[in-house]
Design a protein around this motif. Structure first.
Motif, short mmCIF file in Angstrom:
data_model
loop_
_atom_site.label_atom_id
_atom_site.label_comp_id
_atom_site.label_asym_id
_atom_site.label_seq_id
_atom_site.Cartn_x
_atom_site.Cartn_y
_atom_site.Cartn_z
N VAL A 44 17.61 73.05 81.59
CA VAL A 44 19.03 73.40 81.45
C VAL A 44 19.88 72.15 81.61
O VAL A 44 19.75 71.41 82.59
CB VAL A 44 19.44 74.47 82.48
N VAL A 45 20.71 71.90 80.61
CA VAL A 45 21.62 70.74 80.60
C VAL A 45 23.04 71.27 80.74
O VAL A 45 23.39 72.28 80.12
CB VAL A 45 21.47 69.94 79.28
N GLY A 46 23.83 70.62 81.53
CA GLY A 46 25.21 71.05 81.71
C GLY A 46 26.00 70.96 80.42
O GLY A 46 25.64 70.23 79.49
N PRO A 47 27.11 71.70 80.31
CA PRO A 47 27.92 71.69 79.09
C PRO A 47 28.66 70.37 78.89
O PRO A 47 29.27 70.15 77.86
CB PRO A 47 28.91 72.83 79.32
N VAL A 103 37.51 48.68 75.01
CA VAL A 103 36.37 47.86 74.58
C VAL A 103 35.12 48.14 75.39
O VAL A 103 34.01 47.84 74.97
CB VAL A 103 36.71 46.35 74.68
N SER A 104 35.27 48.72 76.58
CA SER A 104 34.10 49.01 77.41
C SER A 104 33.49 50.35 77.00
O SER A 104 34.17 51.22 76.46
CB SER A 104 34.49 49.05 78.88
N LEU A 105 32.19 50.49 77.28
CA LEU A 105 31.50 51.73 76.96
C LEU A 105 32.13 52.90 77.72
O LEU A 105 32.32 52.80 78.94
CB LEU A 105 30.03 51.64 77.34
N PRO A 106 32.44 53.99 77.05
CA PRO A 106 32.94 55.16 77.78
C PRO A 106 31.78 55.82 78.52
O PRO A 106 30.62 55.68 78.13
CB PRO A 106 33.48 56.05 76.67
N ASP A 107 32.08 56.54 79.58
CA ASP A 107 31.03 57.21 80.35
C ASP A 107 30.67 58.54 79.69
O ASP A 107 31.54 59.36 79.42
CB ASP A 107 31.51 57.48 81.78
N ILE A 108 29.37 58.72 79.45
CA ILE A 108 28.87 60.04 79.07
C ILE A 108 27.94 60.46 80.21
O ILE A 108 26.74 60.16 80.20
CB ILE A 108 28.11 60.03 77.72
N ASP A 109 28.51 61.08 81.23
CA ASP A 109 27.73 61.52 82.37
C ASP A 109 27.15 62.89 82.08
O ASP A 109 27.79 63.72 81.43
CB ASP A 109 28.60 61.57 83.63
N LEU A 110 25.96 63.13 82.60
CA LEU A 110 25.24 64.35 82.23
C LEU A 110 24.67 65.05 83.45
O LEU A 110 24.15 64.40 84.37
CB LEU A 110 24.11 64.03 81.25
N ASP A 111 24.75 66.37 83.46
CA ASP A 111 24.15 67.19 84.51
C ASP A 111 22.87 67.83 83.98
O ASP A 111 22.87 68.41 82.88
CB ASP A 111 25.11 68.30 84.94
N GLY A 154 21.63 65.44 88.96
CA GLY A 154 20.91 66.68 89.21
C GLY A 154 21.86 67.69 89.82
O GLY A 154 22.44 67.44 90.87
N LEU A 155 22.03 68.84 89.18
CA LEU A 155 22.95 69.86 89.66
C LEU A 155 22.17 71.11 90.01
O LEU A 155 21.52 71.72 89.15
CB LEU A 155 24.01 70.16 88.59
N LYS A 156 22.23 71.49 91.30
CA LYS A 156 21.45 72.63 91.77
C LYS A 156 21.82 73.91 91.04
O LYS A 156 20.96 74.75 90.76
CB LYS A 156 21.66 72.80 93.28
N ASN A 157 23.09 74.08 90.69
CA ASN A 157 23.51 75.30 90.02
C ASN A 157 22.84 75.48 88.67
O ASN A 157 22.61 76.60 88.22
CB ASN A 157 25.03 75.31 89.85
N ALA A 201 37.18 71.97 81.89
CA ALA A 201 36.64 72.94 80.93
C ALA A 201 35.12 73.02 81.04
O ALA A 201 34.54 74.11 80.96
CB ALA A 201 37.04 72.55 79.51
N CYS A 202 34.47 71.87 81.23
CA CYS A 202 33.00 71.85 81.37
C CYS A 202 32.56 72.59 82.62
O CYS A 202 31.66 73.43 82.59
CB CYS A 202 32.50 70.41 81.42
N TYR A 203 33.23 72.27 83.75
CA TYR A 203 32.81 72.90 85.00
C TYR A 203 33.24 74.37 85.06
O TYR A 203 32.59 75.18 85.71
CB TYR A 203 33.33 72.10 86.18
N ALA A 204 34.31 74.71 84.35
CA ALA A 204 34.68 76.12 84.24
C ALA A 204 33.61 76.89 83.46
O ALA A 204 33.35 78.07 83.73
CB ALA A 204 36.03 76.26 83.55
N THR A 205 32.97 76.20 82.51
CA THR A 205 31.89 76.84 81.74
C THR A 205 30.72 77.18 82.64
O THR A 205 30.16 78.28 82.57
CB THR A 205 31.44 75.89 80.60
N ILE A 206 30.32 76.24 83.51
CA ILE A 206 29.22 76.53 84.44
C ILE A 206 29.63 77.64 85.41
O ILE A 206 28.84 78.52 85.74
CB ILE A 206 28.80 75.26 85.22
N ALA A 207 30.90 77.60 85.85
CA ALA A 207 31.40 78.66 86.74
C ALA A 207 31.28 80.02 86.05
O ALA A 207 30.80 81.00 86.65
CB ALA A 207 32.86 78.38 87.11
#
Length: 900
Positions: free
Chosen positions: A183-186, A223-231, A383-386, A576-582
């Motif tokens: 399971v990958v976070g939204p 110019v710097s790489l944007p963050d694509i953080d993933l759960d 790593g997200l326990k939910n 919006a992403c965390y509301a989706t997991i909620a």
């Protein structure tokens, strides 16, 4: 050969003479070096204190490790020349080596790993191809000119910035994870604002539907790489890292080091301990420092701390040493989520090491910001326990009901979910579980997904004060007004309140004609509260708005309106992403409560207090939670769908290990349910089935269907004798004691000696001892009405204190301001002796809602010597202390509850 010169180390001179002689005989050149552990000579004592802190040694121990015997500061060129004046060639050779070294660190240049592309395709072309394939899979975008226009714009920006390979790398391992049912976070952070990320399945929130801004994530001015953080599901995060290591090479992938540093309060306590000062003295000094303040700031802002420094020599030494060590790295560890991926072997770009106590793993010696500065790709694999709870729930639904649910496609308008949210029934629901959040949800009565997004963004320090206003506007109890007509489409979804960072960007763009890059600079300027930059941005905003046709007065009013919001505005994409997991966790709880709660209990299995709370919540949902059972339990919590029950897992029992649990389950799967206690002991052949494990299982209720617990304990030796005989005969290839009899008979061949049944109080104590909590009942249930009428529930303590402090409600249990009464059963008592020689107690008190540590001072013990004992039921009157982030209850009065 290396020469050092430390005059106070006697052996050094002897070694140097021999090294010089060897050099003359062999012609091997000499090199002068200096062993440096600190910068300046006057840092020597601070270095020594740091060694005491790190080793735990005592300052008075003459045998301890120390560098006090010589100068280990960084030497100047003049000092080195003086130290090695008799061997100048050694200094010359040092310079030769220095000049031969040529280390160039190019900063700000991105060094992305090479993504393996199909033959004949560039990264830009392949990215475009994958995005358009994704576009075809989104039915909402059929014949959508807006989606194509947005995608083309984003691809153009990605092409300009050269980040196509970055997107390809990320989509590859995200889709690998999804294909392997991880399971990958939204999504998280601003990446959800990209339609390209959405079409590549990196994120799962539609940026057009939810009006998310790409420019908050990436714009041509960045110019710097944007963050694509993933759960990822926390139980399977390491599998994703392993895949990346295999794809790009193990020598090109590593986790990142992080350094634990000493903050102001901690450094005072640590230095004081090293100096062997009294703990109470150091603790009092540390508590004078405001949270988040440095020692210098505390000296400037706190008169009492300043007076202590100026008037007490002991404190002056403590604080001066603390100032030198504040912020110094105390230890190194592995960053919780940071992973670096390189285009070439990492040791050509960054120094590496093994983390403490792990000779297999590799971490960088540069922390995450330095890793990014030298251009390496740093990714956060969180790593997200939910997500693990969601994954486990989906497995259970499939196993029990045969339904294969795609959690990413569930409807976002399920009435059951909104009914659950409106009732505040959100225990176990991601982001929406706290007491304050539940209260606000009941008032808000969410009716759409947009409400969840807003609550995720608002329920934080700062914007939380806007929640009542938001609720009032949603229900039409307060008029919604806009300072300018252009603000209405931007703020309509949030009832005229600026909640999100993206809204600030849109206001600056619509009213003042800012580019999104300029608007982001404005947002950061307000957020960081840099006065000169803020004033500069205000002038620019007002001038641009006036030039675009807005009056100066309105322009200034709009700026004044957005300024406070921008300082704590939340990223809408992240909300919006965390509301989706909620929503997903709420949907599972509302539609599959049995599977969800059993998965939730399993995820919290190592936290006894949390388990006790969740069991009570589960029972409120009409689901019975029962002790472990030999025929229904597995290793962890499991659902019994036909009975709407959840069973404790066998591994929850103290003294019962994985070996015997595996044997019990394997035998049950192979030959069916166990028929009686003797049937069990003859079938489970394992060395782990001994007296200790059997007694523990009996006391925990595993064999309740086969007999009364006390009777089984009384006959334990007879049962174990049968077990040993059967194990022995089976090992010799013979038939067991009851093997010749039919299955329906062999379970009743052993007659057990009768005995007096155990009392309920005894059964509960056994459960508490072996499972960590009461399961079948609770000693307090008999006095539940008394507790509710005369005491405050422990679970609601914090909220009660806040209500009293806000003077919003008159609290019926308080005799005076902030003085409260709680009640419950004492589960443990820890006794210490104070420096005055008197006893002091730390008592664990629990009621039917929660537990708390009660601090009992000597004067209180003297007044109530017999009430403060384990397993006694008491009322405690006192005050809640939440300093240092830990809740404790300070006892003033104790009253023993005598159950009739």
């Amino acid at each position: 050969m290396e020469l050092q010169n430390h005059p106070n180390i006697k052996e050094q001179e002897t070694v140097n003479k021999e090294l010089i002689a060897i050099s003359k005989r062999t012609g091997i050149p000499l090199v002068a070096t200096a062993d440096s552990h600190y910068l300046r000579k006057d840092d020597a004592e601070a270095q020594d204190i740091l060694m005491l802190i790190n080793t735990g040694a005592k300052n008075s121990d003459e045998e301890r490790l120390t560098l006090k015997h010589d100068d280990f500061s960084l030497k100047s060129a003049e000092e080195m020349a003086e130290l090695f004046k008799d061997v100048p060639e050694a200094l010359t050779n040092t310079q030769v080596i220095a000049e031969a070294c040529n280390l160039e660190l190019v900063l700000g240049k991105n060094l992305l790993p090479k993504f393996p592309l199909p033959e004949g395709k560039t990264a830009d072309a392949y990215l475009r191809e994958l995005c358009y394939e994704g576009l075809k899979e989104k039915p909402q975008y059929t014949d959508s000119g807006d989606a194509v226009k947005r995608l083309e714009y984003e691809l153009d920006v990605i092409l300009q910035t050269g980040f196509a390979a970055y997107f390809l790398i990320v989509q590859d391992f995200v889709n690998w994870a999804k294909q392997n049912r991880i399971v990958v976070g939204p999504g998280r952070g601003s990446a959800a604002g990209s339609i390209a990320a959405y079409l590549l399945k990196i994120t799962n929130v539609d940026p057009i539907r939810y009006k998310l801004l790409f420019e908050r994530f990436l714009n041509p001015e960045r110019v710097s790489l944007p963050d694509i953080d993933l759960d990822f599901a926390d139980t399977r995060r390491d599998e994703v890292i392993e895949y990346v290591a295999q794809k790009y090479g193990r020598d090109r992938v590593a986790q990142i080091i992080t350094f634990g540093t000493m903050a102001s309060r901690a450094v005072i306590r640590d230095v004081g301990r090293a100096l062997e000062y009294e703990y109470g003295y150091c603790d009092r000094a540390a508590k004078l420092i405001p949270f988040g303040s440095s020692l210098e700031e505390a000296l400037e802002q706190v008169d009492e701390f300043k007076a202590l420094y100026e008037e007490d020599e002991k404190a002056k030494r403590l604080i001066d040493l603390g100032k030198k060590l504040e912020g110094v790295a105390r230890h190194a560890s592995t960053h919780a989520c940071g992973v670096v991926i390189a285009a070439e072997p990492l040791d050509t770009r960054v120094p590496l090491q093994h983390p403490t106590q792990n000779d297999e793993a590799i971490v960088t010696q540069y922390e995450m910001h330095s890793v990014e500065d030298i251009g390496l790709l740093k990714m956060d694999f969180l790593g997200l326990k939910n997500l693990s709870i969601i994954e486990e729930t989906l497995k259970r639904i499939y196993a029990i009901r045969g339904k294969n649910i795609d959690i990413d496609t569930i409807p976002l308008n399920d009435p059951k979910v909104y009914k659950l949210l409106q009732a505040g029934d959100t225990t176990g629901v991601f982001q929406l579980e706290s007491g304050g959040m539940r209260r606000y949800l009941k008032e808000l009565k969410p009716t759409e997904f947009e409400d969840i997004i807003a609550m995720v963004a608002l329920y934080r320090p700062g914007p939380m004060e806007l929640i009542p206003d938001y609720i009032a506007r949603k229900h039409g109890e307060k008029e919604i007004r806009y300072l300018h007509p252009k603000l209405e489409p931007i703020l309509r979804n949030t009832y005229g309140i600026a909640v999100y960072q993206e809204q600030i960007l849109q206001i600056a763009r619509e009213l003042a004609g800012f580019s999104y890059g300029e608007a982001d600079i404005l947002r950061k300027a307000i957020g960081k509260k840099i006065k000169t930059l803020l004033e500069e941005q205000k002038v620019k905003f007002v001038e641009r708005a006036v030039a675009a046709g807005t009056s100066k007065k309105i322009a200034e009013s709009v700026f004044d309106f957005i300024e406070p919001f921008a300082s704590y505005g939340f990223n809408r994409s992240h909300a919006a992403c965390y509301a989706t997991i909620a929503y997903q966790t709420a949907w599972l709880k509302a539609n599959y409560p049995l599977e969800y709660m059993s998965a939730l209990l399993t995820s919290e299995r190592n936290d006894v207090e949390r388990i006790a709370f969740l069991i009570e919540e589960t029972r409120k949902m009409g689901i019975e939670v029962l002790p472990p059972d030999v025929n229904e339990s597995f290793a962890f919590f499991s659902a019994v769908p036909a009975k709407n029950q959840i069973r404790f897992g066998l591994l929850a029992i103290k003294n019962v290990g994985e070996g015997i649990v595996a044997s019990i389950i394997q035998e049950r799967k192979a030959d069916g349910p166990y028929l009686a206690i003797q049937n069990f002991v003859t079938r489970v052949a394992t060395k782990d089935l001994n007296k200790k494990s059997m007694e523990s299982m009996v006391k925990a209720g595993v064999f309740d269907q086969f007999g009364e617990r006390n009777q089984l304990l009384k006959n334990m030796e007879r049962l174990l004798t049968v077990a040993r005989e059967n194990q022995k005969t089976k090992a010799n290839g013979q038939k067991g004691l009851f093997d010749s009899q039919p299955a329906e008979q062999n379970h009743s061949s052993l007659v057990l000696e009768a005995t007096e049944p155990a009392k309920e109080s005894e059964l509960l104590l056994w459960e508490k001892e072996l499972l960590g909590l009461y399961v079948t009942s609770h000693p307090l249930k008999a006095i539940k009405n008394i507790l509710e009428s005369r005491a405050l529930a422990i679970r609601s303590l914090q909220e009660a204190v806040q209500e009293i402090q806000n003077t919003r409600y008159k609290f019926q249990f308080s005799r005076q301001r902030e003085r409260l009464r709680i009640g419950g059963i004492i589960s443990s008592v820890k006794r210490i002796i104070t420096k005055s020689g008197k006893p002091m107690l730390f008592v664990a008190l629990e009621d039917l809602t929660d537990r708390i540590e009660v601090v009992v001072f000597p004067s209180v013990i003297e007044r109530y010597p017999t009430a403060l004992q384990e397993n006694k039921m008491v009322f405690v009157t006192g005050r809640l202390d939440s300093r240092d982030g830990e809740k404790k209850f300070l006892a003033e009065e104790v009253e023993e509850i005598v159950a009739s």
